[in-house]
Design a protein around this motif. Structure first.
Motif, PDB file in Angstrom:
ATOM      1  N   TRP A 138       0.825  -1.218   0.000  1.00 15.28           N
ATOM      2  CA  TRP A 138       0.000   0.000   0.000  1.00 15.28           C
ATOM      3  C   TRP A 138       0.857   1.266   0.000  1.00 15.28           C
ATOM      4  CZ3 TRP A 138      -4.536   0.504  -1.881  1.00 15.28           C
ATOM      5  CH2 TRP A 138      -5.432  -0.555  -1.861  1.00 15.28           C
ATOM      6  N   HIS A 154      -8.412   3.874   3.540  1.00 13.22           N
ATOM      7  CA  HIS A 154      -9.542   3.010   3.877  1.00 13.22           C
ATOM      8  C   HIS A 154      -9.319   1.575   3.386  1.00 13.22           C
ATOM      9  CE1 HIS A 154     -13.688   2.460   5.186  1.00 13.22           C
ATOM     10  NE2 HIS A 154     -13.842   1.683   4.132  1.00 13.22           N
ATOM     11  N   ARG A 159      -6.557  -0.018   2.553  1.00 18.38           N
ATOM     12  CA  ARG A 159      -5.356  -0.744   2.990  1.00 18.38           C
ATOM     13  C   ARG A 159      -5.647  -1.699   4.136  1.00 18.38           C
ATOM     14  NH1 ARG A 159      -1.143   3.427   3.664  1.00 18.38           N
ATOM     15  NH2 ARG A 159       0.198   1.615   3.721  1.00 18.38           N
ATOM     16  N   GLU A 160      -6.709  -1.473   4.888  1.00 18.96           N
ATOM     17  CA  GLU A 160      -7.084  -2.363   5.981  1.00 18.96           C
ATOM     18  C   GLU A 160      -8.062  -3.444   5.536  1.00 18.96           C
ATOM     19  OE1 GLU A 160      -8.566   0.054   9.135  1.00 18.96           O
ATOM     20  OE2 GLU A 160      -6.799   1.343   9.110  1.00 18.96           O
ATOM     21  N   ARG A 161      -8.531  -3.361   4.284  1.00 18.00           N
ATOM     22  CA  ARG A 161      -9.605  -4.243   3.837  1.00 18.00           C
ATOM     23  C   ARG A 161      -9.256  -5.105   2.628  1.00 18.00           C
ATOM     24  NH1 ARG A 161     -11.038   0.161   6.279  1.00 18.00           N
ATOM     25  NH2 ARG A 161     -12.864   0.181   7.628  1.00 18.00           N
ATOM     26  N   ASP A 217     -17.922  -0.142   2.499  1.00 18.94           N
ATOM     27  CA  ASP A 217     -17.481  -1.504   2.792  1.00 18.94           C
ATOM     28  C   ASP A 217     -18.404  -2.530   2.148  1.00 18.94           C
ATOM     29  OD1 ASP A 217     -15.265  -0.658   4.182  1.00 18.94           O
ATOM     30  OD2 ASP A 217     -16.292  -0.667   6.108  1.00 18.94           O
ATOM     31  N   LYS A 245      -8.297 -10.218   1.077  1.00 12.86           N
ATOM     32  CA  LYS A 245      -8.227  -9.183   2.106  1.00 12.86           C
ATOM     33  C   LYS A 245      -6.771  -8.956   2.513  1.00 12.86           C
ATOM     34  CE  LYS A 245     -12.710  -8.861   2.470  1.00 12.86           C
ATOM     35  NZ  LYS A 245     -13.166  -8.862   1.131  1.00 12.86           N
ATOM     36  N   ALA A 246      -6.498  -7.743   3.003  1.00 12.01           N
ATOM     37  CA  ALA A 246      -5.169  -7.427   3.494  1.00 12.01           C
ATOM     38  C   ALA A 246      -4.906  -8.212   4.774  1.00 12.01           C
ATOM     39  CB  ALA A 246      -5.054  -5.925   3.765  1.00 12.01           C
ATOM     40  N   ASP A 247      -3.631  -8.508   5.027  1.00  7.39           N
ATOM     41  CA  ASP A 247      -3.263  -9.209   6.268  1.00  7.39           C
ATOM     42  C   ASP A 247      -3.153  -8.228   7.412  1.00  7.39           C
ATOM     43  OD1 ASP A 247      -3.180 -11.685   5.024  1.00  7.39           O
ATOM     44  OD2 ASP A 247      -1.081 -11.420   4.450  1.00  7.39           O
TER      45      ASP A 247
END
Length: 117
Positions: free
Chosen positions: A5, A37, A39-41, A103, A115-117
């Motif tokens: 990201w 937003h 980067r967490e999903r 979302d 999904k991001a880790d």
């Protein structure tokens, strides 16, 4: 290319510096909002290019292929599958909080993106 990201944010800044397009400050800020937003999903996209307009396009090469075009006042999600393109639109002004609807849209449009880790 495998992006993180932080690489995505840098690629956006490189496009701005290249002056290939005259990106508006709101489009740049909307890209920053989306990156923070998403980067967490989601996993980072596989490519970042200028859009058709003075926009940014982030793309995932999964099946179905997914692209997000970032405008100054909205995001457009494109899901390409079986010769069809589904388009989802989400209005967003830079700096405003995201509603839960984003979302839901990410889940719908980007269901196949890990999904991001």
């Amino acid at each position: 290319m495998n992006f993180g990201w932080n690489d995505v944010a840098e690629a956006i800044q490189q496009l701005v510096r290249s002056q290939e397009r005259d990106f508006s400050p709101d489009t740049i800020r909307n890209a920053e909002d989306f990156i923070m937003h998403a980067r967490e999903r989601l996993m980072p996209p596989d490519h970042i290019v200028p859009g058709y307009w003075a926009t940014f396009e982030l793309g995932w090469d999964c099946s179905p292929a997914i692209s997000v075009e970032i405008f100054d006042d909205r995001y457009e999600f494109y899901r390409m599958r079986e010769g069809k393109t589904d388009i989802f639109e989400f209005a967003h002004r830079p700096g405003e909080p995201f509603s839960g609807n984003l979302d839901e849209l990410l889940a719908l449009a980007c269901a196949q993106v890990p999904k991001a880790d």
